[in-house]
Design a protein around this motif. Structure first.
Motif, PDB file in Angstrom:
ATOM      1  N   GLY A   1       0.803  -1.229   0.000  1.00  0.00           N
ATOM      2  CA  GLY A   1       0.000   0.000   0.000  1.00  0.00           C
ATOM      3  C   GLY A   1       0.832   1.273   0.000  1.00  0.00           C
ATOM      4  N   LEU A   2       1.945   1.258  -0.727  1.00  0.00           N
ATOM      5  CA  LEU A   2       2.869   2.402  -0.669  1.00  0.00           C
ATOM      6  C   LEU A   2       2.462   3.489  -1.669  1.00  0.00           C
ATOM      7  CD1 LEU A   2       6.686   2.369  -0.409  1.00  0.00           C
ATOM      8  CD2 LEU A   2       5.677   3.450  -2.416  1.00  0.00           C
ATOM      9  N   SER A   3       2.333   4.721  -1.165  1.00  0.00           N
ATOM     10  CA  SER A   3       2.029   5.860  -2.036  1.00  0.00           C
ATOM     11  C   SER A   3       3.064   6.945  -1.786  1.00  0.00           C
ATOM     12  CB  SER A   3       0.642   6.437  -1.722  1.00  0.00           C
ATOM     13  OG  SER A   3      -0.351   5.464  -1.984  1.00  0.00           O
ATOM     14  N   LEU A   4       3.550   7.534  -2.860  1.00  0.00           N
ATOM     15  CA  LEU A   4       4.426   8.698  -2.698  1.00  0.00           C
ATOM     16  C   LEU A   4       4.422   9.546  -3.956  1.00  0.00           C
ATOM     17  CD1 LEU A   4       7.294   7.709  -4.234  1.00  0.00           C
ATOM     18  CD2 LEU A   4       7.633   6.623  -2.041  1.00  0.00           C
ATOM     19  N   GLU A   5       4.855  10.791  -3.778  1.00  0.00           N
ATOM     20  CA  GLU A   5       4.883  11.729  -4.894  1.00  0.00           C
ATOM     21  C   GLU A   5       6.155  12.557  -4.823  1.00  0.00           C
ATOM     22  OE1 GLU A   5       1.317  14.032  -4.569  1.00  0.00           O
ATOM     23  OE2 GLU A   5       0.094  12.443  -5.466  1.00  0.00           O
ATOM     24  N   LEU A   6       6.630  12.924  -6.007  1.00  0.00           N
ATOM     25  CA  LEU A   6       7.864  13.712  -6.066  1.00  0.00           C
ATOM     26  C   LEU A   6       7.756  14.686  -7.236  1.00  0.00           C
ATOM     27  CD1 LEU A   6      10.928  14.201  -5.420  1.00  0.00           C
ATOM     28  CD2 LEU A   6      11.417  12.181  -6.800  1.00  0.00           C
ATOM     29  N   ASP A   7       8.032  15.939  -6.961  1.00  0.00           N
ATOM     30  CA  ASP A   7       8.004  16.984  -7.989  1.00  0.00           C
ATOM     31  C   ASP A   7       9.328  17.059  -8.734  1.00  0.00           C
ATOM     32  OD1 ASP A   7       5.564  18.147  -8.139  1.00  0.00           O
ATOM     33  OD2 ASP A   7       5.954  19.689  -6.635  1.00  0.00           O
ATOM     34  N   ALA A   8       9.286  17.616  -9.930  1.00  0.00           N
ATOM     35  CA  ALA A   8      10.510  17.830 -10.712  1.00  0.00           C
ATOM     36  C   ALA A   8      11.510  18.647  -9.896  1.00  0.00           C
ATOM     37  CB  ALA A   8      10.159  18.558 -12.003  1.00  0.00           C
ATOM     38  N   GLY A   9      12.769  18.271  -9.985  1.00  0.00           N
ATOM     39  CA  GLY A   9      13.844  19.048  -9.371  1.00  0.00           C
ATOM     40  C   GLY A   9      13.965  18.909  -7.865  1.00  0.00           C
ATOM     41  N   ARG A  10      13.150  18.043  -7.250  1.00  0.00           N
ATOM     42  CA  ARG A  10      13.169  17.915  -5.789  1.00  0.00           C
ATOM     43  C   ARG A  10      13.786  16.577  -5.366  1.00  0.00           C
ATOM     44  NH1 ARG A  10      11.057  22.120  -2.661  1.00  0.00           N
ATOM     45  NH2 ARG A  10       9.860  20.699  -1.360  1.00  0.00           N
ATOM     46  N   THR A  11      14.042  16.442  -4.079  1.00  0.00           N
ATOM     47  CA  THR A  11      14.584  15.182  -3.559  1.00  0.00           C
ATOM     48  C   THR A  11      13.664  14.624  -2.484  1.00  0.00           C
ATOM     49  OG1 THR A  11      16.852  15.889  -3.966  1.00  0.00           O
ATOM     50  CG2 THR A  11      16.549  14.103  -2.390  1.00  0.00           C
TER      51      THR A  11
ATOM     52  N   ARG B   1      13.611   4.801 -20.142  1.00  0.00           N
ATOM     53  CA  ARG B   1      14.995   4.559 -19.708  1.00  0.00           C
ATOM     54  C   ARG B   1      15.796   5.858 -19.736  1.00  0.00           C
ATOM     55  NH1 ARG B   1      18.095   0.655 -22.796  1.00  0.00           N
ATOM     56  NH2 ARG B   1      16.420   0.329 -24.300  1.00  0.00           N
ATOM     57  N   ARG B   2      15.407   6.740 -20.643  1.00  0.00           N
ATOM     58  CA  ARG B   2      16.092   8.022 -20.709  1.00  0.00           C
ATOM     59  C   ARG B   2      15.634   8.939 -19.565  1.00  0.00           C
ATOM     60  NH1 ARG B   2      16.335  12.615 -25.396  1.00  0.00           N
ATOM     61  NH2 ARG B   2      17.320  14.031 -23.937  1.00  0.00           N
ATOM     62  N   ALA B   3      14.340   8.920 -19.281  1.00  0.00           N
ATOM     63  CA  ALA B   3      13.798   9.849 -18.280  1.00  0.00           C
ATOM     64  C   ALA B   3      14.132   9.430 -16.854  1.00  0.00           C
ATOM     65  CB  ALA B   3      12.281   9.944 -18.447  1.00  0.00           C
ATOM     66  N   VAL B   4      14.202   8.113 -16.629  1.00  0.00           N
ATOM     67  CA  VAL B   4      14.383   7.619 -15.260  1.00  0.00           C
ATOM     68  C   VAL B   4      15.624   6.730 -15.202  1.00  0.00           C
ATOM     69  CG1 VAL B   4      13.316   6.357 -13.352  1.00  0.00           C
ATOM     70  CG2 VAL B   4      11.885   7.722 -14.884  1.00  0.00           C
TER      71      VAL B   4
ATOM     72  N   VAL C   1      22.202  10.609 -20.243  1.00  0.00           N
ATOM     73  CA  VAL C   1      20.952  10.627 -21.014  1.00  0.00           C
ATOM     74  C   VAL C   1      20.042  11.790 -20.608  1.00  0.00           C
ATOM     75  CG1 VAL C   1      21.038   8.161 -21.433  1.00  0.00           C
ATOM     76  CG2 VAL C   1      19.797   9.002 -19.450  1.00  0.00           C
ATOM     77  N   GLU C   2      20.556  12.674 -19.750  1.00  0.00           N
ATOM     78  CA  GLU C   2      19.807  13.854 -19.293  1.00  0.00           C
ATOM     79  C   GLU C   2      18.461  13.454 -18.685  1.00  0.00           C
ATOM     80  OE1 GLU C   2      19.713  16.379 -22.736  1.00  0.00           O
ATOM     81  OE2 GLU C   2      21.887  16.212 -22.971  1.00  0.00           O
ATOM     82  N   PRO C   3      18.510  12.619 -17.632  1.00  0.00           N
ATOM     83  CA  PRO C   3      17.263  12.117 -17.040  1.00  0.00           C
ATOM     84  C   PRO C   3      16.527  13.196 -16.268  1.00  0.00           C
ATOM     85  CG  PRO C   3      19.118  11.491 -15.671  1.00  0.00           C
ATOM     86  CD  PRO C   3      19.698  12.170 -16.868  1.00  0.00           C
ATOM     87  N   ARG C   4      15.243  12.947 -16.034  1.00  0.00           N
ATOM     88  CA  ARG C   4      14.453  13.859 -15.191  1.00  0.00           C
ATOM     89  C   ARG C   4      14.413  13.368 -13.752  1.00  0.00           C
ATOM     90  NH1 ARG C   4       8.860  14.846 -17.853  1.00  0.00           N
ATOM     91  NH2 ARG C   4       8.871  16.509 -16.309  1.00  0.00           N
ATOM     92  N   LEU C   5      14.664  12.063 -13.587  1.00  0.00           N
ATOM     93  CA  LEU C   5      14.641  11.476 -12.237  1.00  0.00           C
ATOM     94  C   LEU C   5      15.761  10.452 -12.135  1.00  0.00           C
ATOM     95  CD1 LEU C   5      13.273  10.613  -9.502  1.00  0.00           C
ATOM     96  CD2 LEU C   5      11.780   9.128 -10.850  1.00  0.00           C
ATOM     97  N   ILE C   6      16.509  10.514 -11.034  1.00  0.00           N
ATOM     98  CA  ILE C   6      17.482   9.443 -10.763  1.00  0.00           C
ATOM     99  C   ILE C   6      17.077   8.766  -9.452  1.00  0.00           C
ATOM    100  CG2 ILE C   6      19.889   8.778 -10.453  1.00  0.00           C
ATOM    101  CD1 ILE C   6      20.792  11.222 -11.928  1.00  0.00           C
ATOM    102  N   ILE C   7      16.945   7.459  -9.519  1.00  0.00           N
ATOM    103  CA  ILE C   7      16.673   6.688  -8.317  1.00  0.00           C
ATOM    104  C   ILE C   7      18.022   6.270  -7.745  1.00  0.00           C
ATOM    105  CG2 ILE C   7      15.648   4.548  -7.461  1.00  0.00           C
ATOM    106  CD1 ILE C   7      13.520   4.963  -9.728  1.00  0.00           C
TER     107      ILE C   7
ATOM    108  N   GLN D   1      22.192  18.404  -9.079  1.00  0.00           N
ATOM    109  CA  GLN D   1      20.765  18.772  -9.068  1.00  0.00           C
ATOM    110  C   GLN D   1      20.593  20.268  -9.329  1.00  0.00           C
ATOM    111  OE1 GLN D   1      18.418  18.351  -5.328  1.00  0.00           O
ATOM    112  NE2 GLN D   1      17.071  17.142  -6.617  1.00  0.00           N
ATOM    113  N   GLU D   2      21.466  21.054  -8.719  1.00  0.00           N
ATOM    114  CA  GLU D   2      21.382  22.506  -8.914  1.00  0.00           C
ATOM    115  C   GLU D   2      21.612  22.856 -10.384  1.00  0.00           C
ATOM    116  OE1 GLU D   2      23.256  24.417  -5.467  1.00  0.00           O
ATOM    117  OE2 GLU D   2      23.682  26.047  -6.884  1.00  0.00           O
ATOM    118  N   GLY D   3      22.559  22.142 -11.005  1.00  0.00           N
ATOM    119  CA  GLY D   3      22.913  22.448 -12.387  1.00  0.00           C
ATOM    120  C   GLY D   3      21.934  21.912 -13.420  1.00  0.00           C
ATOM    121  N   THR D   4      21.281  20.791 -13.115  1.00  0.00           N
ATOM    122  CA  THR D   4      20.465  20.138 -14.144  1.00  0.00           C
ATOM    123  C   THR D   4      18.970  20.128 -13.839  1.00  0.00           C
ATOM    124  OG1 THR D   4      20.636  17.981 -13.068  1.00  0.00           O
ATOM    125  CG2 THR D   4      22.353  18.517 -14.670  1.00  0.00           C
ATOM    126  N   GLY D   5      18.590  20.329 -12.575  1.00  0.00           N
ATOM    127  CA  GLY D   5      17.166  20.279 -12.212  1.00  0.00           C
ATOM    128  C   GLY D   5      16.623  18.859 -12.138  1.00  0.00           C
ATOM    129  N   VAL D   6      17.518  17.858 -12.075  1.00  0.00           N
ATOM    130  CA  VAL D   6      17.058  16.470 -11.972  1.00  0.00           C
ATOM    131  C   VAL D   6      16.467  16.233 -10.581  1.00  0.00           C
ATOM    132  CG1 VAL D   6      19.299  15.560 -11.146  1.00  0.00           C
ATOM    133  CG2 VAL D   6      17.781  14.081 -12.465  1.00  0.00           C
TER     134      VAL D   6
END
Ligand SMILES: Nc1ncnc2c1ncn2[C@@H]1O[C@H](COP(=O)(O)OP(=O)(O)O)[C@@H](O)[C@H]1O
Ligand code: SF4
Ligand SMILES: [Mg+2]
Length: 368
Positions: free
Chosen positions: A48-58, A106-109, A186-192, A216-221
């Motif tokens: 039952g895991l739910s979570l959310e993350l905005d662009a550029g945040r950790t 694969r590029r985005a994440v 690959v200029e991802p939007r999210l790195i796990i 993160q500061e430089g790329t907004g990932v």
């Protein structure tokens, strides 16, 4: 987006689409038979895991070993298929994927794991390892690609001569820098980031954490930063989700979680983190003392209650100094916490506090 952030935006009537949105994720593994006469069962690693993350945040996902953090990360990467729930990331619906993950996803994440030796091909030099995603995703060749490899290595603090080295010739910190460069290619939007610094010396840990912050500061990932140690995520995360035995038990802004933890498990995690501030050290000592005293009282009161992952009660019941009868019966409803976030604990639910005969009254400090 944080749960808090989502609630605030919803309150203002703003439409929001978080970069990553996980809803009611459940992952179960088939368990081998241990003895021939016992039926094979399942282990519910995430429930039952739910979570959310905005662009550029950790978002820090923290919890002790075995709590289901890596399983969550692997489900997000489509390395395992969940039993239930939805995952949307960077506009992709992960449940709709077949055996192969779409190249756009694969590029985005991207992902960086604890042990880069496992993810860096030992037979290739660093230059080829970082060049590979550039060829696949951008069809880069020749001098253009070489220049980009050098720039990526420079971005992670490695000199150009490292292109000719093999992974085994580098230190653990250098290998992790290569893994980050490969992910960034690959200029991802999210790195796990699954325990990205857990295998490193403390001094190297802070170098890698600083690097991740600069990137993160430089790329907004955005980062989903998985760690078993709250000390590692408290300064890097905007928000933290605390996981215990397959469940998220508390979420909120990192400052609030670390200054005023609501869930007894978050308190216990925090009590294990040394704080350089003497005043806060005293608070921590008192907290540790209180938790130990309550644990001793509980031990004197009878056998430990157990709640294996997958059972209906609170997953922390066996170790909780404040446990009540209701805690073994149902997983607590989510209650908002002053200062942001939510907690799943019967101590905070009005209806449970009013239940007669629980025998436990939360201390005033806990009634936030
Ligand atoms: N492939 C698997 N098969 C069976 N059980 C697994 C598998 N992977 C993880 N588990 C179990 O799922 C639970 C959560 O594991 P994991 O997600 O690795 O936790 P964490 O990363 O928080 O240490 C553990 O009980 C673990 O033994
Ligand atoms: S729900 Fe009960 S057992 Fe679980 S953390 Fe809260 S008080 Fe403790
Ligand atoms: Mg793990």
């Amino acid at each position: 987006m944080t749960v808090t952030g989502a609630m605030e935006k919803a309150h203002r009537g703003e439409e929001t689409t978080p970069l990553l949105q996980v809803r009611d994720l459940t992952v179960a593994f088939a368990q081998k038979r241990t003895v021939p006469w016992r039926a094979a069962g399942t282990v519910t690693a995430v429930q039952g895991l739910s979570l959310e993350l905005d662009a550029g945040r950790t978002l820090g996902l923290v919890g002790e070993s075995g709590s289901g953090k890596s399983t969550t990360a692997r489900a997000l990467l489509h390395l395992i298929r969940p039993a239930a729930g939805t995952i949307t990331a960077a506009g992709f619906d992960v449940a709709s994927f077949g055996r192969r993950v779409p190249i756009g996803y694969r590029r985005a994440v991207q992902a960086v794991f604890q042990d880069p030796l496992g993810s860096l091909d030992p037979t290739h030099v660093i230059g080829d390892i970082v060049a590979e995603p550039l060829s696949i995703h951008f069809d880069m060749r020749g001098a253009d690609r070489d220049r980009r490899v050098t720039a990526l290595l420079d971005q992670v603090g490695l000199a150009a001569h490292h292109t000719r080295r093999y992974p085994y010739e580098l230190s653990g910190g250098q290998r992790q820098r290569v893994a980050i460069a490969k992910a960034l290619a690959v200029e991802p939007r999210l790195i796990i980031l699954d325990e990205p610094v857990s295998a490193l010396d403390v001094s190297v840990q802070s170098q890698i954490i600083n690097l991740l912050e600069d990137v993160q500061e430089g790329t907004g990932v955005a980062y989903l930063f998985v760690a078993h140690d709250l000390a590692v995520v408290r300064h890097t995360s905007d928000d933290i989700a605390v996981m215990y035995r397959s469940r998220i038990v508390e979420t909120g802004p990192a400052d609030r979680i670390c200054e005023r933890p609501a869930h007894p498990y978050t308190e216990a995690l925090l009590a294990a983190v040394p704080d350089p501030d003497p005043a806060r050290q005293r608070v921590q000592r008192e907290r540790r003392h209180r938790l130990r005293a309550a644990a001793a009282d509980r031990a004197a009161g009878g056998p430990r209650q157990t709640a294996p992952a997958g059972t209906p009660g609170c997953p922390f019941v066996a170790r909780c100094p404040h446990r009540m009868p209701v805690c073994t019966r149902s997983f607590p409803d989510w209650t908002p916490v002053a200062g942001g976030g939510r907690v799943a604990c019967h101590l905070y639910a009005e209806v449970d506090r009013a239940e007669p005969g629980t025998g436990v009254t939360p201390e005033p400090e806990e009634q936030r």
